[in-house]
Write an enzyme that holds these catalytic residues in place. Structure first.
Site, PDB file in Angstrom:
ATOM      1  N   ARG A  31     -15.866   4.027   3.099  1.00 28.45           N
ATOM      2  CA  ARG A  31     -14.894   3.039   3.566  1.00 28.45           C
ATOM      3  C   ARG A  31     -14.826   2.895   5.083  1.00 28.45           C
ATOM      4  O   ARG A  31     -14.337   1.889   5.586  1.00 28.45           O
ATOM      5  CB  ARG A  31     -13.520   3.376   3.008  1.00 28.45           C
ATOM      6  CG  ARG A  31     -13.031   4.747   3.363  1.00 28.45           C
ATOM      7  CD  ARG A  31     -11.732   5.104   2.681  1.00 28.45           C
ATOM      8  NE  ARG A  31     -10.606   4.442   3.320  1.00 28.45           N
ATOM      9  CZ  ARG A  31      -9.341   4.574   2.920  1.00 28.45           C
ATOM     10  NH1 ARG A  31      -9.050   5.316   1.859  1.00 28.45           N
ATOM     11  NH2 ARG A  31      -8.372   3.960   3.544  1.00 28.45           N
TER      12      ARG A  31
ATOM     13  N   HIS B 115      -1.106  11.058  -0.629  1.00 29.99           N
ATOM     14  CA  HIS B 115      -0.844  10.180  -1.777  1.00 29.99           C
ATOM     15  C   HIS B 115      -0.415  11.052  -2.953  1.00 29.99           C
ATOM     16  O   HIS B 115      -0.723  12.243  -2.992  1.00 29.99           O
ATOM     17  CB  HIS B 115      -2.115   9.435  -2.200  1.00 29.99           C
ATOM     18  CG  HIS B 115      -2.691   8.552  -1.140  1.00 29.99           C
ATOM     19  ND1 HIS B 115      -3.895   7.926  -1.289  1.00 29.99           N
ATOM     20  CD2 HIS B 115      -2.230   8.186   0.078  1.00 29.99           C
ATOM     21  CE1 HIS B 115      -4.158   7.212  -0.210  1.00 29.99           C
ATOM     22  NE2 HIS B 115      -3.155   7.354   0.642  1.00 29.99           N
TER      23      HIS B 115
ATOM     24  N   ASP C 198       2.129   2.677   3.338  1.00 35.12           N
ATOM     25  CA  ASP C 198       1.276   3.861   3.196  1.00 35.12           C
ATOM     26  C   ASP C 198       1.107   4.617   4.506  1.00 35.12           C
ATOM     27  O   ASP C 198       1.263   5.840   4.555  1.00 35.12           O
ATOM     28  CB  ASP C 198      -0.095   3.397   2.676  1.00 35.12           C
ATOM     29  CG  ASP C 198      -1.148   4.478   2.735  1.00 35.12           C
ATOM     30  OD1 ASP C 198      -1.213   5.277   1.802  1.00 35.12           O
ATOM     31  OD2 ASP C 198      -1.908   4.518   3.729  1.00 35.12           O
ATOM     32  N   LYS C 199       0.816   3.901   5.551  1.00 33.51           N
ATOM     33  CA  LYS C 199       0.475   4.591   6.803  1.00 33.51           C
ATOM     34  C   LYS C 199       1.683   5.338   7.365  1.00 33.51           C
ATOM     35  O   LYS C 199       1.565   6.454   7.881  1.00 33.51           O
ATOM     36  CB  LYS C 199      -0.074   3.583   7.815  1.00 33.51           C
ATOM     37  CG  LYS C 199      -1.391   2.956   7.343  1.00 33.51           C
ATOM     38  CD  LYS C 199      -1.926   1.920   8.303  1.00 33.51           C
ATOM     39  CE  LYS C 199      -2.968   1.036   7.627  1.00 33.51           C
ATOM     40  NZ  LYS C 199      -4.062   1.781   6.981  1.00 33.51           N
TER      41      LYS C 199
ATOM     42  N   SER D 109      -7.106   4.742  -1.295  1.00 32.27           N
ATOM     43  CA  SER D 109      -6.908   3.285  -1.359  1.00 32.27           C
ATOM     44  C   SER D 109      -8.187   2.519  -1.631  1.00 32.27           C
ATOM     45  O   SER D 109      -8.128   1.380  -2.096  1.00 32.27           O
ATOM     46  CB  SER D 109      -6.309   2.782  -0.042  1.00 32.27           C
ATOM     47  OG  SER D 109      -4.987   3.206   0.107  1.00 32.27           O
TER      48      SER D 109
ATOM     49  N   HIS E 204       2.293   8.411   5.249  1.00 31.53           N
ATOM     50  CA  HIS E 204       1.379   9.473   5.702  1.00 31.53           C
ATOM     51  C   HIS E 204       1.974  10.211   6.901  1.00 31.53           C
ATOM     52  O   HIS E 204       1.796  11.420   7.051  1.00 31.53           O
ATOM     53  CB  HIS E 204       0.026   8.876   6.107  1.00 31.53           C
ATOM     54  CG  HIS E 204      -0.920   8.642   4.969  1.00 31.53           C
ATOM     55  ND1 HIS E 204      -1.307   9.631   4.100  1.00 31.53           N
ATOM     56  CD2 HIS E 204      -1.583   7.523   4.566  1.00 31.53           C
ATOM     57  CE1 HIS E 204      -2.166   9.142   3.213  1.00 31.53           C
ATOM     58  NE2 HIS E 204      -2.340   7.855   3.466  1.00 31.53           N
TER      59      HIS E 204
ATOM     60  N   THR F  48      -7.975  -1.767   1.489  1.00 37.75           N
ATOM     61  CA  THR F  48      -7.433  -2.782   0.584  1.00 37.75           C
ATOM     62  C   THR F  48      -7.995  -4.180   0.840  1.00 37.75           C
ATOM     63  O   THR F  48      -8.428  -4.852  -0.099  1.00 37.75           O
ATOM     64  CB  THR F  48      -5.896  -2.751   0.634  1.00 37.75           C
ATOM     65  OG1 THR F  48      -5.469  -1.420   0.346  1.00 37.75           O
ATOM     66  CG2 THR F  48      -5.282  -3.710  -0.367  1.00 37.75           C
TER      67      THR F  48
ATOM     68  N   ASP G  76      -1.179   0.308  -4.668  1.00 29.20           N
ATOM     69  CA  ASP G  76      -2.474   0.884  -5.029  1.00 29.20           C
ATOM     70  C   ASP G  76      -2.325   2.306  -5.569  1.00 29.20           C
ATOM     71  O   ASP G  76      -3.040   2.727  -6.461  1.00 29.20           O
ATOM     72  CB  ASP G  76      -3.455   0.824  -3.851  1.00 29.20           C
ATOM     73  CG  ASP G  76      -2.841   1.259  -2.534  1.00 29.20           C
ATOM     74  OD1 ASP G  76      -1.630   1.580  -2.504  1.00 29.20           O
ATOM     75  OD2 ASP G  76      -3.557   1.292  -1.531  1.00 29.20           O
ATOM     76  N   HIS G  77      -1.342   3.028  -5.003  1.00 34.00           N
ATOM     77  CA  HIS G  77      -1.113   4.415  -5.413  1.00 34.00           C
ATOM     78  C   HIS G  77       0.276   4.786  -4.934  1.00 34.00           C
ATOM     79  O   HIS G  77       0.832   4.131  -4.056  1.00 34.00           O
ATOM     80  CB  HIS G  77      -2.160   5.345  -4.789  1.00 34.00           C
ATOM     81  CG  HIS G  77      -2.252   5.183  -3.300  1.00 34.00           C
ATOM     82  ND1 HIS G  77      -1.276   5.659  -2.447  1.00 34.00           N
ATOM     83  CD2 HIS G  77      -3.147   4.530  -2.512  1.00 34.00           C
ATOM     84  CE1 HIS G  77      -1.584   5.327  -1.209  1.00 34.00           C
ATOM     85  NE2 HIS G  77      -2.718   4.628  -1.215  1.00 34.00           N
TER      86      HIS G  77
ATOM     87  N   ASP H  90      -9.859  -2.274   6.649  1.00 35.11           N
ATOM     88  CA  ASP H  90      -9.201  -1.190   5.916  1.00 35.11           C
ATOM     89  C   ASP H  90      -9.468  -1.376   4.416  1.00 35.11           C
ATOM     90  O   ASP H  90      -9.787  -2.476   3.953  1.00 35.11           O
ATOM     91  CB  ASP H  90      -7.705  -1.225   6.229  1.00 35.11           C
ATOM     92  CG  ASP H  90      -7.028   0.125   5.996  1.00 35.11           C
ATOM     93  OD1 ASP H  90      -7.723   1.147   5.887  1.00 35.11           O
ATOM     94  OD2 ASP H  90      -5.786   0.141   5.927  1.00 35.11           O
TER      95      ASP H  90
ATOM     96  N   ASP I 246       0.843  -1.198   0.000  1.00 37.50           N
ATOM     97  CA  ASP I 246       0.000   0.000   0.000  1.00 37.50           C
ATOM     98  C   ASP I 246       0.879   1.250   0.000  1.00 37.50           C
ATOM     99  O   ASP I 246       1.749   1.411   0.853  1.00 37.50           O
ATOM    100  CB  ASP I 246      -0.921  -0.017   1.225  1.00 37.50           C
ATOM    101  CG  ASP I 246      -2.142   0.871   1.032  1.00 37.50           C
ATOM    102  OD1 ASP I 246      -1.986   2.067   0.769  1.00 37.50           O
ATOM    103  OD2 ASP I 246      -3.258   0.332   1.122  1.00 37.50           O
TER     104      ASP I 246
ATOM    105  N   GLU J 227      -1.679  -7.918   1.573  1.00 41.06           N
ATOM    106  CA  GLU J 227      -1.363  -6.490   1.618  1.00 41.06           C
ATOM    107  C   GLU J 227      -0.330  -6.161   2.685  1.00 41.06           C
ATOM    108  O   GLU J 227      -0.485  -6.549   3.850  1.00 41.06           O
ATOM    109  CB  GLU J 227      -2.623  -5.663   1.920  1.00 41.06           C
ATOM    110  CG  GLU J 227      -2.329  -4.163   1.847  1.00 41.06           C
ATOM    111  CD  GLU J 227      -3.282  -3.261   2.631  1.00 41.06           C
ATOM    112  OE1 GLU J 227      -3.341  -2.079   2.304  1.00 41.06           O
ATOM    113  OE2 GLU J 227      -3.946  -3.756   3.566  1.00 41.06           O
TER     114      GLU J 227
END
Lengths: 565, 565
Positions: free
Chosen positions: B190, B436, B351-352, B126, B355, B179, B393-394, B177, B72, B346
């Site tokens: 989500r 992102h 990602d987290k 995501s 961030h 994904t 994913d991104h 989450d 992610d 995943e």
């Protein structure tokens, strides 16, 4: 799954046509929209299984021609930003995106000095990265095709030429800029543009070095050189055979066809070793395609803008697309010829506009570069024997963001789809130069050996793949090993005119000659297709003389004797 | 060209071994260096022509298994940062970098509402990106496998299951989450995690919707679900068949093997439709592998740091690598079986941590994810009939910079090579969430149909390629079209116990039943491999009755009559 109704069918086929129309107008107003991408499957790029199509692209063997296209600073982010703006998120850059085989490569450079010597520098400059594909050798930022110990390393263009290929070098930058410089010269500091450059140091001719980038460019004698950077050629050589002459005078004296306008270029009908083409159309870099859109702190909160044409842009006869078309037409050899050409084409100002946090600038240059890619790819598809490589030297700062960042520079643009795209630059302050970034980036290829770019490679692999495609003998010494010298007459009377011929000095670009005993040096002419000639006046003192001809690059010596009686 | 002397030969072969050693220590001190990368050819990744090797990887046809591994937020920048830190710039991430076929894909999402409805949103979240590969449909940020009109779209996991494949869902995030959610549920927002989530709106069971993500996860009934997010399962259903029971109670009642420790997971010997595995090992997300290194304004000017192990990290028996190993062992079918499994894995916190502008955090999670990739790839190489896909994913914020940026958050790290790497985050202020980014990013694959990822694709193509590899019939209605209902006895006495069987409801995950006239509804059981069963008590009133069994997903009806006499 719902069927696409005619009213909602996609308009991608007509999109490029409308963009082309737009681009010719003064104001570049994006228009048209992509319909139905919200439908299931509506956004996919493949209608079905591409396995066979990909497999058909995997060709080993050799290539007659190699075209290397470098979008300077064109990382994946820069590609995406340009695609979104000009063709839409679901659209396609007709050149860049059409390359069938793709991978990623690493671009790091190395530290030159101190305790970190030889260790990775994770964010490279354009000269180190250019040197990597030009020579297959990782080096330090600022190096132009010299290694971390300062040793010159033979370049792909030099080797291609020595192996009998025609060669070309095209850029929208001044031709002394790192990317065009790395294939034709070897200096320790990239700013050693000409004889007046204060940074040349030991590379200067007056210091016994190889000379500035411009002087080495003339020595390397590619068949074709097109770009900017004429200002440096007005400088005067300070040492060597052309001491006291401007570089333009030198070029003319050495047989170059020097041109500086679209009309003059159009009139050029051949590019050969006897009469190479040197076209320098601007004093410095080419003006960009689109006018600048300066990004500012919180700039993306302002109403979105669209890109406008730069009124300073050169005529389209001098666009990168046009220069690439011309270069290919001048370099391509006959169908029956075994050897073709090596051509490097650089879209230089994607990088430069990214440094300036100029979103429209970098977008226009990417679109411009894409048109050159289209030309190269179209030629390769027709030719069926050309390796085309499309990549960048390093990644850059620009990022696509969702919301306006608080301190980075940003700008909002309205894209062709009518959607708002926010671009951010966060690696330098306003007015300072945004930085390169060190991420791996896209490399894409078409033709023989293209499969070598699939997966993860390093930038230096590119050199070896191109060399393999062209079946290059990478030893210049080997290429000159059959060198010989002959005289039109071996027994002469004092003062008689004789002709000295050197042959098969294929690994050398210049040769020197010495007559012993004690009749001094001959001029050092350019080697043209392995050959050089001198017209000599026999010494007045009777006796036996030996002429030693020596290749400037390989040190290969060939001797021939004559008798004056 | 100089030969490599033994003393300068590369030490890459031993590098991974030393990293493995380091990773088990409390302090992750990078050591070892890569020698000779400054030599000509010393940095290249290929020793020779890879054409044949690449060609050998191009396999069409079908795959028995598909493993989709999502890092992610793992754009090319995140991959490069992790590689540089842990294996060196010239090193290799043993899993991610070993994927043989590579390309780039676009990740944009769409706007849901207003005049921009259906237009691209260039920086996706995501849930939209996950929905893209899960369903082949572009949608809006926040959507979980519903399209921009709110319609649920069948997911790859649902379809694989309906087509007779085993299915698995593994994540280091809470399992609700985005994904992991997109392959097992369909909600408009989500954050609709469980029955207590205030954002469920019309998706809530009490509103007649499909239920929260956790409730739909239980309905979808993958054979195996491993991750975090147990907290939500302590919530109580507010409507439907399990009203008043916690989701854990519901899971147990529906036959799930619920585990929450490494020991319990180790004891699990099978994962089937009759007894699916639900392993939730943390209330929320898994703790990360490395402790956080907060980035600050001008932070990269401070002395460089090295990453340290996070003391909160779960036991290695619960690492992503271990969970992937366990998942594969539980999902793989016999050699003789035609159909295998679909598994999504995943690595969520790349990602987290990005961030949070946490370089060591994202590096550790990337290394962690890479280990899971290694497991998947090793299985696929042995199995020879598995498509493995590794992508993100991104893309995300982190950038490799040369000098410390003036306003962005940054940190300097000392890498395994002893070189200093500066990482910058410039899309949000300190304390805010870094954004992102919208760049295209790397997708890589191995196995049958892997060639479909070469070149430029869109994220939605992934769904179609996986579907094609597994030869999925994508119509759930078609998959239930041969559904039937049978009774153990057609003529019964009042109050007699009879058995009702529904068969070939392959496209459905639950079925309901109604007895007419007027004997009311039957319970709605889970469909296990197309089948469901009820035990009925015959009505006391004599006459002829019709039972209508209806598939919950397809609406397919099967009828059977019986006579009470």
């Amino acid at each position: 799954m719902p069927q696409l109704t005619p009213a909602r069918s996609r308009k991608r086929a007509t999109l490029f046509a409308s963009i082309a129309l737009i681009a010719s107008a003064a104001i570049v107003v994006p228009s048209a929209a992509i319909a139905a991408i919200g439908d299931p499957g509506g956004a996919r790029r493949h209608a079905g299984d591409t396995t066979k199509a990909v497999k058909a692209q995997i060709k080993g063997g050799s290539a007659k021609n190699v075209i290397l296209l470098i979008g300077d600073g064109m990382g994946d982010s820069e590609i995406t930003i340009a695609r979104n703006y000009a063709f839409g998120a679901a659209g396609t850059l007709p050149g860049i995106d059409a390359m069938p085989l793709t991978g990623q490569y690493t671009t790091y450079s190395l530290y030159k000095d101190g305790p970190n010597k030889g260790k990775p520098d994770y964010v490279p400059d354009s000269s180190a990265t250019g040197s990597a594909w030009a020579t297959g050798t990782k080096t330090y930022d600022n190096a132009v095709s010299v290694d971390i110990n300062g040793n010159p390393r033979d370049t792909i263009l030099e080797l291609a030429k020595a192996n009998g290929y025609k060669t070309g070098n095209v850029s929208t930058a001044e031709i002394q800029d790192a990317t065009p410089a790395v294939i034709v010269s070897h200096v320790a500091a990239r700013s050693c543009y000409g004889p007046d450059s204060p940074t040349c140091g030991e590379d200067a001719l007056v210091e016994g070095g190889l000379g500035s980038i411009s002087e080495q460019l003339l020595n390397t004698r590619a068949d074709l050189t097109l770009g900017g950077g004429s200002a440096t050629f007005t400088q005067t050589a300070k040492a060597g055979q052309w001491n006291g002459q401007t570089l333009f005078e030198q070029a003319a004296a050495r047989g170059y066809q020097v041109v500086d306008t679209a009309e003059e270029l159009a009139a050029v009908g051949s590019a050969t070793q006897a009469a190479p083409v040197l076209g320098l159309f601007t004093p410095g870099n080419f003006p960009t395609r689109y006018a600048a859109t300066p990004a500012t702190v919180l700039g993306a909160d302002a109403p979105p803008v669209t890109c406008t044409e730069n009124p300073e842009r050169l005529t389209t006869e001098l666009s990168l697309e046009s220069l690439t078309t011309k270069a290919i037409s001048l370099l391509k050899t006959k169908k029956s010829a075994k050897k073709g050409f090596f051509l490097q084409v650089e879209g230089a100002s994607i990088d430069k506009r990214d440094h300036s946090a100029d979103a429209c600038g970098q977008i226009g240059e990417t679109v411009d570069f894409d048109e050159a890619v289209q030309v190269a790819l179209a030629f390769a598809k027709k030719d069926k024997n050309t390796l085309v490589i499309v990549t960048a030297d390093h990644a850059h700062s620009s990022q696509l963001v969702d919301t306006t960042p608080p301190t980075s520079l940003s700008v909002a643009l309205t894209t062709v789809e009518g959607s708002v795209m926010k671009v951010s630059y966060g690696t330098a302050a306003a007015g300072s130069s945004q930085q390169h970034t060190g991420t791996q980036l896209r490399v894409a290829a078409y033709g023989p050996q293209a499969a070598n770019f699939v997966g993860l490679t390093d930038q230096t692999d590119t050199f070896y793949t191109m060399s393999r495609a062209l079946r290059l003998d990478r030893s210049l010494s080997d290429l000159s090993e059959n060198a010989s010298a002959t005289l039109s007459k071996r027994t002469v009377v004092p003062g008689e005119i004789i002709r000295l011929s050197a042959k098969r000095f294929n690994g050398d670009r210049q040769v020197s000659g010495i007559i012993a005993p004690a009749s001094g040096s001959l001029p050092s002419p350019d080697v043209l297709s392995g050959k050089a000639e001198w017209s000599l006046t026999a010494p007045t003192t009777k006796g036996t003389y030996t002429i030693t001809v020596e290749g400037a690059q390989t040190g290969t010596k060939a001797r021939v004797k004559f008798v004056v009686r």
